[in-house]
Design an enzyme around this catalytic site. Structure first.
Site, PDB file in Angstrom:
ATOM      1  N   SER A 128      -0.131  -3.722   4.157  1.00  0.00           N
ATOM      2  CA  SER A 128       1.223  -3.588   3.629  1.00  0.00           C
ATOM      3  C   SER A 128       1.369  -2.287   2.851  1.00  0.00           C
ATOM      4  CB  SER A 128       1.489  -4.772   2.699  1.00  0.00           C
ATOM      5  OG  SER A 128       2.660  -4.572   1.954  1.00  0.00           O
TER       6      SER A 128
ATOM      7  N   TYR B   9      -1.196 -10.999  -4.537  1.00  0.00           N
ATOM      8  CA  TYR B   9      -0.939 -10.781  -3.105  1.00  0.00           C
ATOM      9  C   TYR B   9      -1.288  -9.337  -2.724  1.00  0.00           C
ATOM     10  CZ  TYR B   9       1.443  -9.606   1.182  1.00  0.00           C
ATOM     11  OH  TYR B   9       1.708  -9.121   2.445  1.00  0.00           O
TER      12      TYR B   9
ATOM     13  N   LYS C 115      -4.516  -7.480  -0.172  1.00  0.00           N
ATOM     14  CA  LYS C 115      -4.432  -6.496   0.922  1.00  0.00           C
ATOM     15  C   LYS C 115      -5.409  -5.348   0.659  1.00  0.00           C
ATOM     16  CE  LYS C 115      -1.492  -8.752   3.353  1.00  0.00           C
ATOM     17  NZ  LYS C 115      -1.971  -9.446   4.556  1.00  0.00           N
TER      18      LYS C 115
HETATM   19  P1  NAD Z   1       4.443 -15.614   8.164  1.00  0.00           P
HETATM   20  O1  NAD Z   1       4.190 -16.474   6.998  1.00  0.00           O
HETATM   21  O2  NAD Z   1       5.713 -15.754   8.904  1.00  0.00           O
HETATM   22  O3  NAD Z   1       3.229 -15.755   9.218  1.00  0.00           O
HETATM   23  C1  NAD Z   1       1.931 -16.098   8.839  1.00  0.00           C
HETATM   24  C2  NAD Z   1       1.478 -17.218   9.744  1.00  0.00           C
HETATM   25  O4  NAD Z   1       0.119 -17.546   9.413  1.00  0.00           O
HETATM   26  C3  NAD Z   1       2.290 -18.495   9.574  1.00  0.00           C
HETATM   27  O5  NAD Z   1       2.651 -19.007  10.853  1.00  0.00           O
HETATM   28  C4  NAD Z   1       1.338 -19.456   8.854  1.00  0.00           C
HETATM   29  O6  NAD Z   1       1.574 -20.808   9.224  1.00  0.00           O
HETATM   30  C5  NAD Z   1      -0.007 -18.944   9.323  1.00  0.00           C
HETATM   31  N1  NAD Z   1      -1.117 -19.179   8.391  1.00  0.00           N
HETATM   32  C6  NAD Z   1      -1.177 -18.907   7.063  1.00  0.00           C
HETATM   33  N2  NAD Z   1      -2.369 -19.245   6.564  1.00  0.00           N
HETATM   34  C7  NAD Z   1      -3.101 -19.736   7.599  1.00  0.00           C
HETATM   35  C8  NAD Z   1      -4.421 -20.254   7.717  1.00  0.00           C
HETATM   36  N3  NAD Z   1      -5.226 -20.363   6.665  1.00  0.00           N
HETATM   37  N4  NAD Z   1      -4.840 -20.665   8.947  1.00  0.00           N
HETATM   38  C9  NAD Z   1      -4.033 -20.589  10.027  1.00  0.00           C
HETATM   39  N5  NAD Z   1      -2.785 -20.109   9.960  1.00  0.00           N
HETATM   40  C10 NAD Z   1      -2.323 -19.688   8.760  1.00  0.00           C
HETATM   41  O7  NAD Z   1       4.256 -14.096   7.660  1.00  0.00           O
HETATM   42  P2  NAD Z   1       4.619 -12.731   8.381  1.00  0.00           P
HETATM   43  O8  NAD Z   1       5.791 -12.145   7.692  1.00  0.00           O
HETATM   44  O9  NAD Z   1       4.643 -12.905   9.834  1.00  0.00           O
HETATM   45  O10 NAD Z   1       3.352 -11.868   7.936  1.00  0.00           O
HETATM   46  C11 NAD Z   1       2.222 -11.758   8.766  1.00  0.00           C
HETATM   47  C12 NAD Z   1       1.198 -10.882   8.077  1.00  0.00           C
HETATM   48  O11 NAD Z   1       1.787  -9.615   7.777  1.00  0.00           O
HETATM   49  C13 NAD Z   1       0.674 -11.419   6.756  1.00  0.00           C
HETATM   50  O12 NAD Z   1      -0.681 -11.091   6.644  1.00  0.00           O
HETATM   51  C14 NAD Z   1       1.480 -10.659   5.726  1.00  0.00           C
HETATM   52  O13 NAD Z   1       0.808 -10.542   4.504  1.00  0.00           O
HETATM   53  C15 NAD Z   1       1.612  -9.316   6.406  1.00  0.00           C
HETATM   54  N6  NAD Z   1       2.764  -8.526   5.944  1.00  0.00           N
HETATM   55  C16 NAD Z   1       4.014  -9.076   5.980  1.00  0.00           C
HETATM   56  C17 NAD Z   1       5.090  -8.337   5.532  1.00  0.00           C
HETATM   57  C18 NAD Z   1       6.484  -8.921   5.518  1.00  0.00           C
HETATM   58  O14 NAD Z   1       7.336  -8.407   4.798  1.00  0.00           O
HETATM   59  N7  NAD Z   1       6.768  -9.958   6.295  1.00  0.00           N
HETATM   60  C19 NAD Z   1       4.906  -7.029   5.069  1.00  0.00           C
HETATM   61  C20 NAD Z   1       3.618  -6.502   5.059  1.00  0.00           C
HETATM   62  C21 NAD Z   1       2.546  -7.273   5.502  1.00  0.00           C
HETATM   63  C1  WQD Z   2      13.839  -5.031  -0.798  1.00  0.00           C
HETATM   64  C2  WQD Z   2      14.865  -4.451  -1.759  1.00  0.00           C
HETATM   65  C3  WQD Z   2      14.911  -5.524  -3.908  1.00  0.00           C
HETATM   66  C4  WQD Z   2      16.352  -9.386  -2.551  1.00  0.00           C
HETATM   67  C5  WQD Z   2       8.313  -7.306  -0.691  1.00  0.00           C
HETATM   68  C6  WQD Z   2       6.886  -7.507  -1.140  1.00  0.00           C
HETATM   69  C7  WQD Z   2       5.953  -6.584  -0.435  1.00  0.00           C
HETATM   70  C8  WQD Z   2       6.134  -6.643   1.082  1.00  0.00           C
HETATM   71  C9  WQD Z   2       7.565  -6.656   1.500  1.00  0.00           C
HETATM   72  C10 WQD Z   2       4.397  -7.874   2.184  1.00  0.00           C
HETATM   73  C11 WQD Z   2      14.331  -4.315  -3.173  1.00  0.00           C
HETATM   74  C12 WQD Z   2      16.211  -5.725  -3.183  1.00  0.00           C
HETATM   75  C13 WQD Z   2      15.917  -8.082  -2.592  1.00  0.00           C
HETATM   76  C14 WQD Z   2      17.602  -9.717  -3.132  1.00  0.00           C
HETATM   77  C15 WQD Z   2      17.897  -7.407  -3.720  1.00  0.00           C
HETATM   78  N1  WQD Z   2       5.574  -7.802   1.679  1.00  0.00           N
HETATM   79  N2  WQD Z   2      16.688  -7.113  -3.169  1.00  0.00           N
HETATM   80  N3  WQD Z   2      18.324  -8.701  -3.688  1.00  0.00           N
HETATM   81  O1  WQD Z   2      10.477  -5.544  -2.597  1.00  0.00           O
HETATM   82  O2  WQD Z   2      10.038  -4.018  -0.665  1.00  0.00           O
HETATM   83  O3  WQD Z   2       8.660  -5.980  -0.932  1.00  0.00           O
HETATM   84  O4  WQD Z   2       8.333  -7.558   0.703  1.00  0.00           O
HETATM   85  O5  WQD Z   2       3.475  -7.180   2.125  1.00  0.00           O
HETATM   86  O6  WQD Z   2       4.662  -6.923  -0.809  1.00  0.00           O
HETATM   87  O7  WQD Z   2       6.822  -7.280  -2.537  1.00  0.00           O
HETATM   88  O8  WQD Z   2      11.070  -6.242  -0.221  1.00  0.00           O
HETATM   89  O9  WQD Z   2      12.909  -7.561   0.722  1.00  0.00           O
HETATM   90  O10 WQD Z   2      11.926  -8.269  -1.493  1.00  0.00           O
HETATM   91  O11 WQD Z   2      13.303  -6.211  -1.370  1.00  0.00           O
HETATM   92  O12 WQD Z   2      18.595  -6.534  -4.249  1.00  0.00           O
HETATM   93  O13 WQD Z   2      18.016 -10.868  -3.147  1.00  0.00           O
HETATM   94  O14 WQD Z   2      15.976  -5.358  -1.843  1.00  0.00           O
HETATM   95  O15 WQD Z   2      15.120  -5.307  -5.271  1.00  0.00           O
HETATM   96  O16 WQD Z   2      14.889  -3.157  -3.727  1.00  0.00           O
HETATM   97  P1  WQD Z   2      10.088  -5.400  -1.203  1.00  0.00           P
HETATM   98  P2  WQD Z   2      12.292  -7.178  -0.567  1.00  0.00           P
END
Ligand code: NAD
Ligand code: WQD
Length: 340
Positions: A126, A151, A155
């Protein structure tokens, strides 16, 4: 057909990646414990690709079940590891859950890869590892800042674990640092399914537009940015999924491969919260009820990616702009709410 294991493959990013893999000629086996997803997603994937991926419901933390899984599936060429917990606030409340689910399960998975001679591995990282950037756009050489949540710390730790393992083994790994994934597949058959009140901006917007939430709170308009709201790099989840296909191709070819590589996956363009609100209103024709409220604690002011490395070394580039992404997010929300 090369077989790829996708952990967390029924989740938001995982499900779109399964579709992209299948459409690019890979066979897929999914592991998911359904802790943050539903089994209906498997049906959605199958409707899109006309090919059901193999699926095993299991928890990556369960070493015995994981071992039995790898006994059963002997021909896995690569692993894409999405399974993790991702709620920043929850990680502050319950750090041990996050260290177990995100860090311990990575170790168990790497142990199995080592045992079975599986050498290709992609990790979901991330942009949160960068914290508040010193320069923009941010590239992969930028310093890692002390994480502000467990969290984010998971990472950072996971990247270090993978890097240490690569140093001493014939293991090729890529860490993809996602910026802000948004949107849904254009079929509206799969998309993001937040549990409870959405913490992220775009699901909160679509739920407000759908009448599930009364009002969107915009967290602050007094930041040092052109319109005072925070800036992020919002990337269409389908573009993000395609980056995984490029990354797995790259690993399997292992052409000029360094053992551990890190790539930013974003669009390279920053959008402010108020720009996102305006773009959503423009593409959907729906007026959003929103108000400016206080800043949210811990928010980064502005972050967007330098994607040169992924463009050049993976041959990948984001194709969709934010308007396409927001339209797809809205189509998905309407489908989920039965508003079509
Ligand atoms: P998500 O929660 O939709 O998907 C994760 C999936 O993993 C889910 O289906 C959940 O049921 C499964 N899971 C969790 N723990 C498990 C376990 N112990 N065993 C088996 N399955 C398990 O999340 P996402 O948004 O698709 O994110 C996927 C990955 O990307 C994560 O590692 C997350 O940290 C990373 N990521 C997400 C974002 C974001 O904003 N969505 C941003 C950066 C990184
Ligand atoms: C985006 C912008 C908020 C909600 C988070 C995690 C980060 C990563 C992605 C996984 C910000 C603003 C949001 C609302 C708002 N996940 N906002 N009203 O903050 O970039 O990151 O998700 O790795 O770890 O911290 O994403 O979608 O929460 O916010 O004004 O109701 O929208 O302040 O500026 P963010 P976000």
């Amino acid at each position: 057909m090369k077989k790829i294991l996708v952990t967390g493959g029924l989740g938001y990013i995982g499900s779109h990646t399964v579709v992209a893999l299948q459409q690019n000629g890979y066979s897929v086996v999914i592991i998911d414990n359904l802790s943050n997803s539903t089994i209906e997603t498997l049906e959605g994937i199958t409707q899109i690709t006309k090919t059901p991926p193999e699926f095993e419901r299991l928890d990556v933390r369960n070493k015995n079940e994981l071992s039995s899984f790898f006994e059963k599936y002997q021909n896995i060429e690569g692993v894409i590891h999405f399974a993790a917990s991702k709620a920043v606030g929850e990680s502050v409340e319950n750090p041990l859950l996050y260290y177990e689910n995100n860090v311990a399960s990575l170790v168990y998975l790497l142990q199995e890869c080592k045992l079975r001679g599986i050498a290709n591995f992609i990790f979901s990282s991330s942009c949160t590892v960068y914290g508040e950037p010193d320069t923009l756009p941010i590239n992969e050489e930028a310093p890692i800042k002390k994480a502000i949540s467990p969290y984010g710390n998971t990472k950072q730790i996971c990247e270090e674990i993978i890097s240490d393992f690569c140093d001493v083994s014939a293991f090729n790994a890529i860490s993809l640092r996602y910026f802000n994934p948004v949107g849904a597949h254009d079929s509206a058959l799969i998309g993001e399914l937040p549990v409870g009140v959405p913490q992220n901006l775009v699901p909160f917007i679509t739920q407000t537009a759908a009448g599930v939430r009364d009002q969107l709170s915009v967290f602050g308009d007094d930041y040092p940015t052109p319109d005072g709201s925070c800036i992020r790099d919002y990337i269409h989840v389908v573009d993000l999924a395609n980056a995984h296909v490029k990354a797995i191709e790259r690993l399997i070819r292992a052409e000029n491969s360094k053992k551990f590589r890190i790539f930013n996956v974003g669009t390279g363009k920053g959008s402010s919260v108020l720009e996102i609100v305006a773009a959503f209103e423009e593409v959907t024709g729906v007026k959003l009820n929103y108000k400016i409220v206080d800043r949210r604690q811990g928010d980064i002011i502005a972050v967007y990616a330098d994607t040169t490395k992924a463009n050049q070394e993976l041959g990948w580039k984001a194709e969709y702009d934010i308007k396409v992404a927001l339209r797809s997010a809205w189509e998905w929300e309407k489908k989920v709410r039965g508003l079509n």
